[in-house]
Design a protein around this motif. Sequence first.
Motif, PDB file in Angstrom:
ATOM      1  N   GLN A 220       0.828  -1.205   0.000  1.00 12.23           N
ATOM      2  CA  GLN A 220       0.000   0.000   0.000  1.00 12.23           C
ATOM      3  C   GLN A 220       0.868   1.263   0.000  1.00 12.23           C
ATOM      4  OE1 GLN A 220      -2.763  -1.119   3.397  1.00 12.23           O
ATOM      5  NE2 GLN A 220      -4.225  -0.190   2.001  1.00 12.23           N
ATOM      6  N   GLU A 221       1.923   1.238   0.792  1.00 10.68           N
ATOM      7  CA  GLU A 221       2.818   2.398   0.817  1.00 10.68           C
ATOM      8  C   GLU A 221       3.505   2.584  -0.531  1.00 10.68           C
ATOM      9  OE1 GLU A 221       5.505   1.717   4.011  1.00 10.68           O
ATOM     10  OE2 GLU A 221       4.016   2.115   5.592  1.00 10.68           O
ATOM     11  N   PHE A 222       3.896   1.475  -1.158  1.00 15.68           N
ATOM     12  CA  PHE A 222       4.567   1.565  -2.455  1.00 15.68           C
ATOM     13  C   PHE A 222       3.659   2.178  -3.509  1.00 15.68           C
ATOM     14  CE2 PHE A 222       5.267  -0.207  -6.688  1.00 15.68           C
ATOM     15  CZ  PHE A 222       6.585   0.170  -6.918  1.00 15.68           C
ATOM     16  N   THR A 223       2.448   1.635  -3.669  1.00 16.04           N
ATOM     17  CA  THR A 223       1.570   2.153  -4.718  1.00 16.04           C
ATOM     18  C   THR A 223       1.106   3.570  -4.401  1.00 16.04           C
ATOM     19  OG1 THR A 223      -0.352   1.625  -6.109  1.00 16.04           O
ATOM     20  CG2 THR A 223      -0.577   1.179  -3.748  1.00 16.04           C
ATOM     21  N   GLY A 224       0.985   3.888  -3.101  1.00 21.50           N
ATOM     22  CA  GLY A 224       0.616   5.258  -2.740  1.00 21.50           C
ATOM     23  C   GLY A 224       1.685   6.267  -3.125  1.00 21.50           C
ATOM     24  N   ASN A 225       2.948   5.861  -3.058  1.00 19.09           N
ATOM     25  CA  ASN A 225       4.053   6.761  -3.411  1.00 19.09           C
ATOM     26  C   ASN A 225       4.344   6.785  -4.907  1.00 19.09           C
ATOM     27  OD1 ASN A 225       4.534   7.467  -0.712  1.00 19.09           O
ATOM     28  ND2 ASN A 225       5.916   5.737  -0.403  1.00 19.09           N
ATOM     29  N   GLU A 226       4.090   5.671  -5.614  1.00 19.65           N
ATOM     30  CA  GLU A 226       4.527   5.529  -6.994  1.00 19.65           C
ATOM     31  C   GLU A 226       3.447   5.770  -8.036  1.00 19.65           C
ATOM     32  OE1 GLU A 226       7.604   4.963  -8.067  1.00 19.65           O
ATOM     33  OE2 GLU A 226       8.391   4.992  -6.022  1.00 19.65           O
ATOM     34  N   HIS A 227       2.182   5.596  -7.678  1.00 20.38           N
ATOM     35  CA  HIS A 227       1.131   5.592  -8.690  1.00 20.38           C
ATOM     36  C   HIS A 227       0.078   6.664  -8.421  1.00 20.38           C
ATOM     37  CE1 HIS A 227       2.243   1.088  -8.655  1.00 20.38           C
ATOM     38  NE2 HIS A 227       2.928   1.696  -9.605  1.00 20.38           N
ATOM     39  N   THR A 228      -0.398   7.263  -9.509  1.00 19.58           N
ATOM     40  CA  THR A 228      -1.483   8.237  -9.433  1.00 19.58           C
ATOM     41  C   THR A 228      -2.541   7.877 -10.470  1.00 19.58           C
ATOM     42  OG1 THR A 228       0.082   9.971  -8.804  1.00 19.58           O
ATOM     43  CG2 THR A 228      -2.092  10.670  -9.532  1.00 19.58           C
TER      44      THR A 228
END
Length: 337
Positions: A220-228
């Motif tokens: 969740q932290e990864f996709t929150g930081n990497e994806h929009t």
Amino acid sequence: MEAQPAIAGLFDERLGRRPYATDILQYGVRMMAPAVARRRRYIQANPPHLRAWSLFDIDRPGGGLAWEDRDLPMPSWVCVNRTNEHAHLSYGIEVPVLLGDYNGLDRPIRYLAALETAMRVKLGADPGYSGLITKNPHRSDVYRVLWGHRLYALGDLQGYLGNLSKYRLPANEDPLHYGLGRNVGTFHALREFAYRAIRDYWGEHGGFVHFLASLHTWGQEFTGNEHTPPLDYREVHYIAKSVARWTWARFTPAGFSKWQRSAGRKGGQASGQSRRAETAERDALIVSRVLAGEAQRAVARDLDLSERAVRHILARVRHEAISDNSPLRPNSPSRLA
């Protein structure tokens, strides 16, 4: 307009157990029972672990006919905003694609991602549209709805798109940060994290459950930081569960300890032991990734090694496996060649 029973019925059958839905997007979405969600203006058509419908957002007047203008097949359904003529187009996938059960590989997801990217480009659709929520085709009182007559095999869609080579990313390149590229990117990042994190949970009571929870949080932290926009938390959960199951079944304390002993037997100085342990861990990671189907070039690049070095390591491990000296004896030693 009267709905085509086959497609409309499939739409209902393919809904998740608790799809997101809302009448006003600005107020957010929430999970509902399917019978309630079907009455809302906006709905989650795809379950979080499955791609049953490829959805495209056409943000321009006349969007409902974008498929015809670009020589593409008729969608399974089209929903058109009566005010601005913007539209959502949906192509039903004959055999839905699992997004959470990778079994260590992501080739089907990459193929579908390439198809959807090519479709998005050809339609001139919004690349920032996540596909999580779509206009509800059951609300013909709100939208102009056109129902199609069929689903599509992925090969059928490719027939309208031609060569996908410029949309299909090699295994050693980063995926796109939108659409299904987010799933692929999250899978790879989570897999790398899992390979190293799993040892913290060996021998712990409820170790697998805690390991899965840590992967879900990290994902969740990864996709929150990497994806929009980022992946929905339920999509992350299914990816994390797949990675956790695959890693937990193949990385065991006994196997790791035996590998360390065979690679760094009989001591020496503490620093030497540490280096041997690190080397053993690196070699185990190389073997596991190659056995999972990754290209040797991609593994070498990720670990900052030459391809020749990776080939040398695999040749040695293959010899040990044949001699039954390796804790990572593969079912088919030729995969390491």
